[in-house]
Design a protein around this motif. Structure first.
Motif, PDB file in Angstrom:
ATOM      1  N   TYR A  34     -47.619 -19.308 -60.854  1.00 43.63           N
ATOM      2  CA  TYR A  34     -48.700 -19.429 -61.735  1.00 43.63           C
ATOM      3  C   TYR A  34     -49.775 -18.574 -61.232  1.00 43.63           C
ATOM      4  O   TYR A  34     -49.818 -18.510 -60.049  1.00 43.63           O
ATOM      5  CB  TYR A  34     -49.308 -20.945 -61.898  1.00 43.63           C
ATOM      6  CG  TYR A  34     -48.267 -21.920 -62.469  1.00 43.63           C
ATOM      7  CD1 TYR A  34     -48.410 -22.040 -63.944  1.00 43.63           C
ATOM      8  CD2 TYR A  34     -47.366 -22.395 -61.765  1.00 43.63           C
ATOM      9  CE1 TYR A  34     -47.577 -23.065 -64.481  1.00 43.63           C
ATOM     10  CE2 TYR A  34     -46.359 -23.524 -62.430  1.00 43.63           C
ATOM     11  CZ  TYR A  34     -46.585 -23.757 -64.058  1.00 43.63           C
ATOM     12  OH  TYR A  34     -45.751 -24.016 -64.644  1.00 43.63           O
TER      13      TYR A  34
ATOM     14  N   THR B 290     -58.222 -23.303 -64.938  1.00 43.80           N
ATOM     15  CA  THR B 290     -57.215 -22.814 -65.649  1.00 43.80           C
ATOM     16  C   THR B 290     -56.214 -21.862 -64.833  1.00 43.80           C
ATOM     17  O   THR B 290     -56.411 -20.998 -64.066  1.00 43.80           O
ATOM     18  CB  THR B 290     -57.811 -21.965 -66.711  1.00 43.80           C
ATOM     19  OG1 THR B 290     -59.107 -22.483 -67.311  1.00 43.80           O
ATOM     20  CG2 THR B 290     -57.143 -21.131 -67.640  1.00 43.80           C
ATOM     21  N   VAL B 291     -55.048 -22.228 -65.089  1.00 44.96           N
ATOM     22  CA  VAL B 291     -53.591 -21.423 -64.619  1.00 44.96           C
ATOM     23  C   VAL B 291     -52.843 -21.128 -65.849  1.00 44.96           C
ATOM     24  O   VAL B 291     -52.594 -21.789 -66.793  1.00 44.96           O
ATOM     25  CB  VAL B 291     -53.045 -22.184 -63.668  1.00 44.96           C
ATOM     26  CG1 VAL B 291     -53.840 -22.659 -62.404  1.00 44.96           C
ATOM     27  CG2 VAL B 291     -52.460 -23.523 -64.165  1.00 44.96           C
ATOM     28  N   VAL B 292     -52.292 -20.164 -65.683  1.00 45.70           N
ATOM     29  CA  VAL B 292     -51.183 -19.527 -66.396  1.00 45.70           C
ATOM     30  C   VAL B 292     -50.043 -19.233 -65.927  1.00 45.70           C
ATOM     31  O   VAL B 292     -49.857 -18.867 -64.773  1.00 45.70           O
ATOM     32  CB  VAL B 292     -51.615 -18.335 -67.483  1.00 45.70           C
ATOM     33  CG1 VAL B 292     -53.038 -18.716 -68.147  1.00 45.70           C
ATOM     34  CG2 VAL B 292     -51.825 -17.333 -66.594  1.00 45.70           C
ATOM     35  N   ARG B 293     -48.722 -19.370 -66.500  1.00 48.85           N
ATOM     36  CA  ARG B 293     -47.547 -19.106 -65.958  1.00 48.85           C
ATOM     37  C   ARG B 293     -47.514 -17.394 -65.963  1.00 48.85           C
ATOM     38  O   ARG B 293     -47.682 -16.858 -67.115  1.00 48.85           O
ATOM     39  CB  ARG B 293     -46.621 -19.383 -66.790  1.00 48.85           C
ATOM     40  CG  ARG B 293     -46.419 -21.081 -66.712  1.00 48.85           C
ATOM     41  CD  ARG B 293     -45.272 -21.806 -67.276  1.00 48.85           C
ATOM     42  NE  ARG B 293     -44.372 -20.889 -68.712  1.00 48.85           N
ATOM     43  CZ  ARG B 293     -43.305 -21.086 -68.992  1.00 48.85           C
ATOM     44  NH1 ARG B 293     -42.706 -22.009 -68.668  1.00 48.85           N
ATOM     45  NH2 ARG B 293     -43.229 -20.268 -70.010  1.00 48.85           N
ATOM     46  N   GLU B 294     -46.866 -16.890 -64.783  1.00 50.17           N
ATOM     47  CA  GLU B 294     -46.888 -15.513 -64.698  1.00 50.17           C
ATOM     48  C   GLU B 294     -45.920 -14.906 -65.732  1.00 50.17           C
ATOM     49  O   GLU B 294     -46.258 -13.829 -66.205  1.00 50.17           O
ATOM     50  CB  GLU B 294     -46.273 -15.103 -63.344  1.00 50.17           C
ATOM     51  CG  GLU B 294     -47.263 -15.393 -62.075  1.00 50.17           C
ATOM     52  CD  GLU B 294     -46.761 -14.853 -61.002  1.00 50.17           C
ATOM     53  OE1 GLU B 294     -45.702 -13.835 -60.815  1.00 50.17           O
ATOM     54  OE2 GLU B 294     -47.123 -15.617 -59.850  1.00 50.17           O
TER      55      GLU B 294
ATOM     56  N   HIS C 122     -54.103 -18.376 -61.203  1.00 51.01           N
ATOM     57  CA  HIS C 122     -55.096 -18.995 -61.444  1.00 51.01           C
ATOM     58  C   HIS C 122     -56.275 -18.300 -61.974  1.00 51.01           C
ATOM     59  O   HIS C 122     -56.661 -17.207 -61.231  1.00 51.01           O
ATOM     60  CB  HIS C 122     -55.753 -19.676 -59.898  1.00 51.01           C
ATOM     61  CG  HIS C 122     -56.961 -20.415 -60.090  1.00 51.01           C
ATOM     62  ND1 HIS C 122     -58.402 -19.829 -59.556  1.00 51.01           N
ATOM     63  CD2 HIS C 122     -57.383 -21.573 -60.727  1.00 51.01           C
ATOM     64  CE1 HIS C 122     -59.079 -20.668 -60.010  1.00 51.01           C
ATOM     65  NE2 HIS C 122     -58.409 -21.807 -60.320  1.00 51.01           N
TER      66      HIS C 122
ATOM     67  N   ASP D 162     -45.480 -15.719 -68.775  1.00 50.87           N
ATOM     68  CA  ASP D 162     -46.360 -15.757 -70.003  1.00 50.87           C
ATOM     69  C   ASP D 162     -47.387 -14.514 -70.264  1.00 50.87           C
ATOM     70  O   ASP D 162     -47.744 -14.310 -71.369  1.00 50.87           O
ATOM     71  CB  ASP D 162     -46.980 -17.046 -70.480  1.00 50.87           C
ATOM     72  CG  ASP D 162     -45.986 -18.185 -70.536  1.00 50.87           C
ATOM     73  OD1 ASP D 162     -44.710 -17.983 -70.555  1.00 50.87           O
ATOM     74  OD2 ASP D 162     -46.506 -19.432 -70.676  1.00 50.87           O
TER      75      ASP D 162
ATOM     76  N   THR E 132     -51.888 -13.684 -72.982  1.00 50.39           N
ATOM     77  CA  THR E 132     -50.537 -14.367 -72.884  1.00 50.39           C
ATOM     78  C   THR E 132     -49.871 -14.994 -74.189  1.00 50.39           C
ATOM     79  O   THR E 132     -50.550 -14.826 -75.089  1.00 50.39           O
ATOM     80  CB  THR E 132     -50.794 -15.747 -72.013  1.00 50.39           C
ATOM     81  OG1 THR E 132     -51.565 -16.677 -72.595  1.00 50.39           O
ATOM     82  CG2 THR E 132     -51.407 -15.472 -70.669  1.00 50.39           C
TER      83      THR E 132
END
Length: 94
Positions: A2, A9-13, A4, A15, A58
């Motif tokens: 992930y 807020t975090v997103v999956r790499e 940050h 995505d 994303t």
């Protein structure tokens, strides 16, 4: 893994489609139009209350080809170089 983006807020790499510098990329009319359409479509998430430096686009891997409007745009405080270091150099950052 992930990434940050700030606040909570975090997103999956996997995505992440792209990480873009706001100062350099918003010179383009196409980029400004993309950001305007994303905001009007409710797909923009503002991660900072300070002056933003970067936007991260994303989309779920399967949704990219089916529906370009399934993307989400995160506006964040961190510079592109900071996000690249957080990714550990595993991905190309523009």
């Amino acid at each position: 893994m992930y990434l940050h983006l700030g606040e909570e807020t975090v997103v999956r790499e996997q995505d992440i489609i792209g990480i873009f510098d706001l100062d350099n990329s918003t010179v383009s009319r196409d980029t400004r139009r993309f950001l305007t359409e994303a905001e009007q479509g409710g797909r923009v998430v503002n991660v900072t209350y300070d002056l933003p430096k970067t936007f991260v686009v994303t989309a779920k891997p399967g949704a990219r080809a089916r529906d370009p409007k399934s993307s989400r745009v995160y506006i964040c405080l961190f510079a592109t170089g900071t996000l690249k270091r957080r990714l550990g150099g595993r991905r190309f950052v523009k």
